[in-house]
Design an enzyme around this catalytic site. Structure first.
Site, PDB file in Angstrom:
ATOM      1  N   ASP A  10      46.376  43.197  28.366  1.00  0.00           N
ATOM      2  CA  ASP A  10      45.247  42.868  29.277  1.00  0.00           C
ATOM      3  C   ASP A  10      45.746  42.042  29.792  1.00  0.00           C
ATOM      4  OD1 ASP A  10      42.147  41.644  28.630  1.00  0.00           O
ATOM      5  OD2 ASP A  10      42.825  39.618  27.961  1.00  0.00           O
ATOM      6  N   SER A  11      45.301  41.473  30.621  1.00  0.00           N
ATOM      7  CA  SER A  11      45.203  40.088  31.575  1.00  0.00           C
ATOM      8  C   SER A  11      45.973  39.096  30.917  1.00  0.00           C
ATOM      9  CB  SER A  11      43.980  40.149  32.591  1.00  0.00           C
ATOM     10  OG  SER A  11      42.483  39.336  32.206  1.00  0.00           O
ATOM     11  N   TYR A  42      41.700  39.905  35.905  1.00  0.00           N
ATOM     12  CA  TYR A  42      41.345  41.554  37.250  1.00  0.00           C
ATOM     13  C   TYR A  42      39.759  41.104  36.791  1.00  0.00           C
ATOM     14  CZ  TYR A  42      45.246  43.378  34.579  1.00  0.00           C
ATOM     15  OH  TYR A  42      46.179  43.730  34.130  1.00  0.00           O
ATOM     16  N   GLY A  43      38.255  40.310  36.338  1.00  0.00           N
ATOM     17  CA  GLY A  43      37.296  40.754  36.638  1.00  0.00           C
ATOM     18  C   GLY A  43      36.754  40.711  37.787  1.00  0.00           C
ATOM     19  N   CYS A  73      41.369  44.823  27.136  1.00  0.00           N
ATOM     20  CA  CYS A  73      40.507  44.678  28.016  1.00  0.00           C
ATOM     21  C   CYS A  73      39.358  45.726  28.531  1.00  0.00           C
ATOM     22  CB  CYS A  73      41.374  44.966  29.755  1.00  0.00           C
ATOM     23  SG  CYS A  73      40.468  44.011  30.454  1.00  0.00           S
ATOM     24  N   THR A  75      37.520  45.415  31.629  1.00  0.00           N
ATOM     25  CA  THR A  75      37.386  45.863  33.063  1.00  0.00           C
ATOM     26  C   THR A  75      38.796  46.373  33.470  1.00  0.00           C
ATOM     27  OG1 THR A  75      37.269  42.888  33.114  1.00  0.00           O
ATOM     28  CG2 THR A  75      37.542  44.143  35.283  1.00  0.00           C
ATOM     29  N   GLU A 151      41.040  31.184  28.860  1.00  0.00           N
ATOM     30  CA  GLU A 151      42.087  30.946  29.500  1.00  0.00           C
ATOM     31  C   GLU A 151      43.465  30.339  30.341  1.00  0.00           C
ATOM     32  OE1 GLU A 151      44.150  34.448  29.514  1.00  0.00           O
ATOM     33  OE2 GLU A 151      45.389  34.188  30.359  1.00  0.00           O
ATOM     34  N   CYS A 183      33.986  41.897  26.484  1.00  0.00           N
ATOM     35  CA  CYS A 183      35.571  40.790  27.145  1.00  0.00           C
ATOM     36  C   CYS A 183      35.836  40.338  26.116  1.00  0.00           C
ATOM     37  CB  CYS A 183      34.956  40.194  28.884  1.00  0.00           C
ATOM     38  SG  CYS A 183      36.277  39.690  29.090  1.00  0.00           S
ATOM     39  N   THR A 184      37.212  41.193  26.128  1.00  0.00           N
ATOM     40  CA  THR A 184      37.943  40.788  25.106  1.00  0.00           C
ATOM     41  C   THR A 184      38.413  38.533  25.024  1.00  0.00           C
ATOM     42  OG1 THR A 184      40.059  41.343  26.260  1.00  0.00           O
ATOM     43  CG2 THR A 184      38.996  43.362  24.776  1.00  0.00           C
ATOM     44  N   HIS A 185      38.008  38.054  25.868  1.00  0.00           N
ATOM     45  CA  HIS A 185      37.999  36.598  26.201  1.00  0.00           C
ATOM     46  C   HIS A 185      37.234  35.991  25.340  1.00  0.00           C
ATOM     47  CE1 HIS A 185      41.181  37.357  29.541  1.00  0.00           C
ATOM     48  NE2 HIS A 185      41.309  35.717  28.823  1.00  0.00           N
TER      49      HIS A 185
END
Ligand code: DGL
Length: 261
Positions: A10-11, A42-43, A73, A75, A151, A183-185
């Protein structure tokens, strides 16, 4: 049987929500996680950049002997999965297909999707849902600030609450009772989202759908490991102090971070 690790990227911290579900589902597997913190977020980046980062990440995981690469991720899945599948001889799994399969199995005909700006602009969720499910209505909402706030470890801060309030606006009429966390966040916002909406809503966590699909895949191709022999390895392309703290809150254990260039 295959002792090689599962590679996940992922980012940043978001993909750990996928990693933690994979750990639950597949406790015997060795896991390698790569957070491309140097290139976060990344978004807001172009498709060309996302493809470049995704290729670099997959190369690193391949060099670390990953038997399968999970794009944890949204994105990168929406913009780079086809290219990665073409370019690499290692199996590649993204977060969209397994989640669309889940939605299809539940006979859902109206759904919300929240994701990064890049993912929503690209339209991959909507395209995939509509190609699999007849007459499904998709309500998309881009949430540009959410990944960055998560993040930075501020998901439950005043700012986190403020943006959730704004981003939940399209869903407030109560007509949508299922939302894909595209989105995985975003799983770190589950509680806030539920509170803000104030009615029962299913928040679809892609980590859960991906880990189930992954378990099926490993079984089908006889790639399972029977005994975990390594601790999980976490690599970042740029060291981040916050990452360790968020990982501890999220995974409930201490991780050792390694740097990778
Ligand atoms: N976690 C990511 C996603 O699923 C990326 C967020 C970002 O880097 O902007 O889309």
């Amino acid at each position: 049987m295959d002792k090689r690790p599962i590679g996940i990227f992922d980012s940043g911290v978001g993909g750990l929500t996928v990693l933690s579900e994979i750990k639950k589902q597949l406790p015997n597997e060795n896991l390698i996680y790569l957070g491309d913190t140097k290139n976060f977020p990344y978004g807001s980046k172009s498709k060309e950049q996302i493809i470049e980062f995704a290729i670099q990440n997959a190369e690193k995981l391949k060099n670390l002997e990953a038997k399968i690469i999970v794009i944890a991720c949204g994105t990168a899945t929406s913009q780079a999965i086809d290219i990665l599948k073409e370019k690499f001889d290692v199996p590649i799994m993204g977060i969209i297909e397994p989640t669309v399969e889940y939605v299809k199995s539940k006979n859902i005909h109206r759904i919300g999707v929240i994701a990064t700006e890049g993912t929503i602009k690209n339209g991959a969720w909507e395209k995939n849902l509509k190609s699999q499910i007849k007459n499904i209505e998709v309500i998309n909402k881009a949430c540009p600030m959410l990944a960055t706030i998560a993040e930075e470890g501020r998901a439950t801060s005043k700012e986190g609450k403020k943006v959730i309030k704004e981003y939940m606006e399209p869903f407030k009429n109560g007509k949508i009772d299922k939302i894909i966390l595209g989105c995985t966040h975003y799983p770190v916002y589950q509680e806030l989202i539920r509170k803000e909406l104030g009615y029962p809503v299913e928040l679809i966590n892609t980590g859960v759908t991906v880990s189930k699909k992954l378990a099926e895949y490993l079984k089908r191709f006889n790639l399972q490991n029977t005994r975990k022999h390594n601790e999980d390895l976490i690599f970042l392309t740029k060291p981040e102090e916050e990452f360790k703290i968020i990982a501890k809150n999220l995974l409930k254990f201490d991780i050792k971070i390694r740097e990778i260039s």
